[in-house]
Design a protein around this motif. Structure first.
Motif, PDB file in Angstrom:
ATOM      1  N   VAL A  39      -9.346  15.502  -4.943  1.00 40.63           N
ATOM      2  CA  VAL A  39     -10.252  14.669  -4.618  1.00 40.63           C
ATOM      3  C   VAL A  39      -9.565  13.324  -4.321  1.00 40.63           C
ATOM      4  CG1 VAL A  39     -12.069  13.262  -5.719  1.00 40.63           C
ATOM      5  CG2 VAL A  39     -12.118  15.630  -6.523  1.00 40.63           C
ATOM      6  N   SER A  40     -10.822  12.510  -3.382  1.00 33.80           N
ATOM      7  CA  SER A  40      -9.594  11.842  -2.591  1.00 33.80           C
ATOM      8  C   SER A  40     -10.428  10.320  -2.620  1.00 33.80           C
ATOM      9  CB  SER A  40      -9.040  11.776  -0.818  1.00 33.80           C
ATOM     10  OG  SER A  40     -10.485  11.836  -0.351  1.00 33.80           O
ATOM     11  N   ASN A  41     -11.666  10.303  -2.911  1.00 34.18           N
ATOM     12  CA  ASN A  41     -12.234   9.518  -4.249  1.00 34.18           C
ATOM     13  C   ASN A  41     -12.282   8.816  -5.237  1.00 34.18           C
ATOM     14  OD1 ASN A  41     -14.046  10.487  -1.571  1.00 34.18           O
ATOM     15  ND2 ASN A  41     -15.659  10.777  -2.913  1.00 34.18           N
ATOM     16  N   CYS A  42     -12.630   7.505  -4.938  1.00 34.11           N
ATOM     17  CA  CYS A  42     -11.906   6.892  -6.612  1.00 34.11           C
ATOM     18  C   CYS A  42     -12.225   7.468  -7.743  1.00 34.11           C
ATOM     19  CB  CYS A  42     -12.388   5.587  -6.032  1.00 34.11           C
ATOM     20  SG  CYS A  42     -12.140   4.668  -8.082  1.00 34.11           S
ATOM     21  N   PRO A  43     -11.582   7.135  -8.776  1.00 31.00           N
ATOM     22  CA  PRO A  43     -12.139   7.825  -9.953  1.00 31.00           C
ATOM     23  C   PRO A  43     -12.661   7.542 -10.942  1.00 31.00           C
ATOM     24  CG  PRO A  43      -9.611   7.230  -9.892  1.00 31.00           C
ATOM     25  CD  PRO A  43      -9.947   6.886  -8.590  1.00 31.00           C
ATOM     26  N   PHE A  44     -12.308   6.059 -10.709  1.00 33.48           N
ATOM     27  CA  PHE A  44     -13.447   5.001 -10.834  1.00 33.48           C
ATOM     28  C   PHE A  44     -15.147   5.125 -11.068  1.00 33.48           C
ATOM     29  CE2 PHE A  44      -9.631   2.383 -11.710  1.00 33.48           C
ATOM     30  CZ  PHE A  44      -9.082   2.397 -13.142  1.00 33.48           C
ATOM     31  N   CYS A  45     -15.361   4.927  -9.600  1.00 33.11           N
ATOM     32  CA  CYS A  45     -16.834   5.760  -9.386  1.00 33.11           C
ATOM     33  C   CYS A  45     -17.252   6.511  -8.231  1.00 33.11           C
ATOM     34  CB  CYS A  45     -17.377   4.126  -8.130  1.00 33.11           C
ATOM     35  SG  CYS A  45     -15.631   3.834  -6.308  1.00 33.11           S
ATOM     36  N   ASP A  62      -3.247  11.348   4.257  1.00 30.90           N
ATOM     37  CA  ASP A  62      -2.640  10.440   5.178  1.00 30.90           C
ATOM     38  C   ASP A  62      -0.508  10.929   5.316  1.00 30.90           C
ATOM     39  OD1 ASP A  62      -4.480   9.479   5.710  1.00 30.90           O
ATOM     40  OD2 ASP A  62      -3.481   7.140   4.960  1.00 30.90           O
ATOM     41  N   LEU A  63      -0.310  11.421   4.200  1.00 32.97           N
ATOM     42  CA  LEU A  63       0.825  12.065   4.196  1.00 32.97           C
ATOM     43  C   LEU A  63       1.411  13.853   4.198  1.00 32.97           C
ATOM     44  CD1 LEU A  63       2.699   9.964   1.580  1.00 32.97           C
ATOM     45  CD2 LEU A  63       3.231   9.313   4.296  1.00 32.97           C
ATOM     46  N   GLU A 105       0.130  -1.356   0.080  1.00 33.66           N
ATOM     47  CA  GLU A 105       0.128  -0.434  -0.102  1.00 33.66           C
ATOM     48  C   GLU A 105       0.482   1.677   0.042  1.00 33.66           C
ATOM     49  OE1 GLU A 105      -3.608   0.100   2.251  1.00 33.66           O
ATOM     50  OE2 GLU A 105      -3.500  -2.026   2.128  1.00 33.66           O
ATOM     51  N   LYS A 106       1.743   1.698  -0.650  1.00 34.05           N
ATOM     52  CA  LYS A 106       2.906   2.392  -1.071  1.00 34.05           C
ATOM     53  C   LYS A 106       2.635   3.239  -2.239  1.00 34.05           C
ATOM     54  CE  LYS A 106       4.897   1.621   2.839  1.00 34.05           C
ATOM     55  NZ  LYS A 106       4.993   1.958   4.131  1.00 34.05           N
ATOM     56  N   ASN A 107       1.262   3.239  -3.084  1.00 36.42           N
ATOM     57  CA  ASN A 107       1.781   4.156  -4.256  1.00 36.42           C
ATOM     58  C   ASN A 107       0.275   4.813  -3.751  1.00 36.42           C
ATOM     59  OD1 ASN A 107       1.581   1.121  -4.775  1.00 36.42           O
ATOM     60  ND2 ASN A 107       1.288   2.026  -6.555  1.00 36.42           N
ATOM     61  N   ALA A 108       0.622   5.936  -4.947  1.00 32.26           N
ATOM     62  CA  ALA A 108       0.225   7.458  -4.179  1.00 32.26           C
ATOM     63  C   ALA A 108      -1.138   7.325  -4.918  1.00 32.26           C
ATOM     64  CB  ALA A 108       1.449   8.566  -5.605  1.00 32.26           C
ATOM     65  N   TYR A 124     -17.653   6.807  -5.253  1.00 33.94           N
ATOM     66  CA  TYR A 124     -18.176   6.474  -4.010  1.00 33.94           C
ATOM     67  C   TYR A 124     -17.043   6.075  -3.070  1.00 33.94           C
ATOM     68  CZ  TYR A 124     -20.897   3.226  -1.036  1.00 33.94           C
ATOM     69  OH  TYR A 124     -21.510   2.289  -0.209  1.00 33.94           O
ATOM     70  N   SER A 125     -15.586   5.868  -2.845  1.00 32.96           N
ATOM     71  CA  SER A 125     -15.160   5.604  -1.922  1.00 32.96           C
ATOM     72  C   SER A 125     -13.876   6.021  -1.252  1.00 32.96           C
ATOM     73  CB  SER A 125     -15.256   3.596  -1.204  1.00 32.96           C
ATOM     74  OG  SER A 125     -13.885   3.380  -0.250  1.00 32.96           O
ATOM     75  N   ASP A 126     -13.089   5.929  -0.472  1.00 37.49           N
ATOM     76  CA  ASP A 126     -11.902   6.620  -0.680  1.00 37.49           C
ATOM     77  C   ASP A 126     -10.670   5.724  -1.688  1.00 37.49           C
ATOM     78  OD1 ASP A 126     -12.285   8.853   0.908  1.00 37.49           O
ATOM     79  OD2 ASP A 126     -11.425   8.082   3.003  1.00 37.49           O
ATOM     80  N   GLU A 127     -10.392   6.379  -2.025  1.00 33.69           N
ATOM     81  CA  GLU A 127      -9.374   5.887  -3.442  1.00 33.69           C
ATOM     82  C   GLU A 127      -7.888   5.223  -2.267  1.00 33.69           C
ATOM     83  OE1 GLU A 127      -7.204   6.263  -7.695  1.00 33.69           O
ATOM     84  OE2 GLU A 127      -6.489   7.880  -5.418  1.00 33.69           O
ATOM     85  N   THR A 128      -8.221   3.787  -2.059  1.00 36.35           N
ATOM     86  CA  THR A 128      -6.809   3.018  -1.943  1.00 36.35           C
ATOM     87  C   THR A 128      -6.487   1.821  -2.300  1.00 36.35           C
ATOM     88  OG1 THR A 128      -8.412   1.915  -0.472  1.00 36.35           O
ATOM     89  CG2 THR A 128      -8.333   3.065   0.897  1.00 36.35           C
TER      90      THR A 128
END
Length: 187
Positions: free
Chosen positions: A78-84, A71-72, A61-64, A86-90
Motif C-alpha cells: 500500500v502506498s497511501n497514507c496509513p493515517f487517512c 519511485d525506487l 524527502e529521503k524517508n522511506a 486518502y492521499s499518496d504517502e509522501t
C-alpha cells in the motif's frame, strides 16, 4: 553575443572583493549558507541525534514513504497514507497536509501558546521558529518540539503501518510532551 578580451577574475560571493579576507570567510560561515543550494538544518543540541538526522532526511524527502518506495521500484503493498488512506504517502503529506499532522500542529500551537500555523513542507516546519520571530531559549525549545513532533508522527506511522497499532492523536501529543520534557531535562 561577443566575447571580450578581458582577464578572468576571482570574486568572493559575499563581497565582490578581489582579495582573500579571513573575516569574509568567517562571516560567510556564520551565516549558515550553503551556496550549492542545499538547506542547512539548524541543529537542536538537546535532542537525540536520530531525531536530527531523521528530520534532515525528511527535509530532503529521503524517508522511506510509500511514494518514495514506488519511485525506487520497491514493491509495497500500500502506498497511501496509513493515517487517512486518502492521499499518496509522501513526506509533505505525512507531516503537513494529513489530518493527523494538522491536528498535531494545532495541539502544539496551543500548548506552546503561539499563533496557529499552517505548513506545506518539512522545511516550513524547520523554519517556523524563525518565522514566529522567537529568540533565545524559547526559540531553541520550540524548534526542538517541532523536531520531536515530526519524530513522533513518524513513529506513530510506523506503528500503524508495521504493527497495526491504532493511532490516537492524544497519545502522539503525550509522547511529544514527554520526550520534549525528558530531553530538555537531561541537558
Amino acid at each position: 553575443m561577443a566575447l571580450a578580451e578581458v582577464n578572468d577574475k576571482w570574486v568572493w560571493i559575499e563581497t565582490n572583493l578581489y582579495e582573500f579576507l579571513i573575516c569574509t570567510v568567517k562571516r560567510m560561515l556564520s551565516k549558515r549558507n550553503d551556496y550549492c543550494g542545499n538547506y542547512v538544518l539548524e541543529w537542536c543540541k538537546w535532542l537525540p541525534l536520530k531525531c536530527i538526522v531523521f528530520v534532515w532526511r525528511a527535509e530532503m524527502e529521503k524517508n522511506a514513504t510509500g511514494a518514495a518506495c514506488i519511485d525506487l521500484n520497491i514493491n509495497v503493498e500500500v502506498s497511501n497514507c496509513p493515517f487517512c488512506d486518502y492521499s499518496d504517502e509522501t513526506v509533505s503529506h505525512l507531516f503537513c497536509s494529513c489530518m493527523i499532522a494538522s491536528t498535531i500542529w494545532l495541539h502544539i500551537s496551543r500548548w506552546c501558546k503561539i499563533a496557529l500555523f499552517v505548513v506545506s513542507s518539512v522545511r516550513d516546519i524547520l523554519e517556523l521558529q524563525n518565522l514566529m520571530r522567537l529568540t533565545g531559549l524559547v526559540k531553541n525549545v520550540f524548534h526542538g518540539i517541532l523536531i520531536v513532533g515530526c519524530w513522533c508522527l513518524w513513529r506513530a506511522r510506523n506503528s500503524l503501518r508495521f504493527e497495526n497499532k491504532e493511532v490516537q492523536v492524544e497519545e502522539i501529543i503525550r509522547e511529544i510532551k514527554s520526550l520534549g520534557y525528558f530531553e530538555l531535562a537531561l541537558n
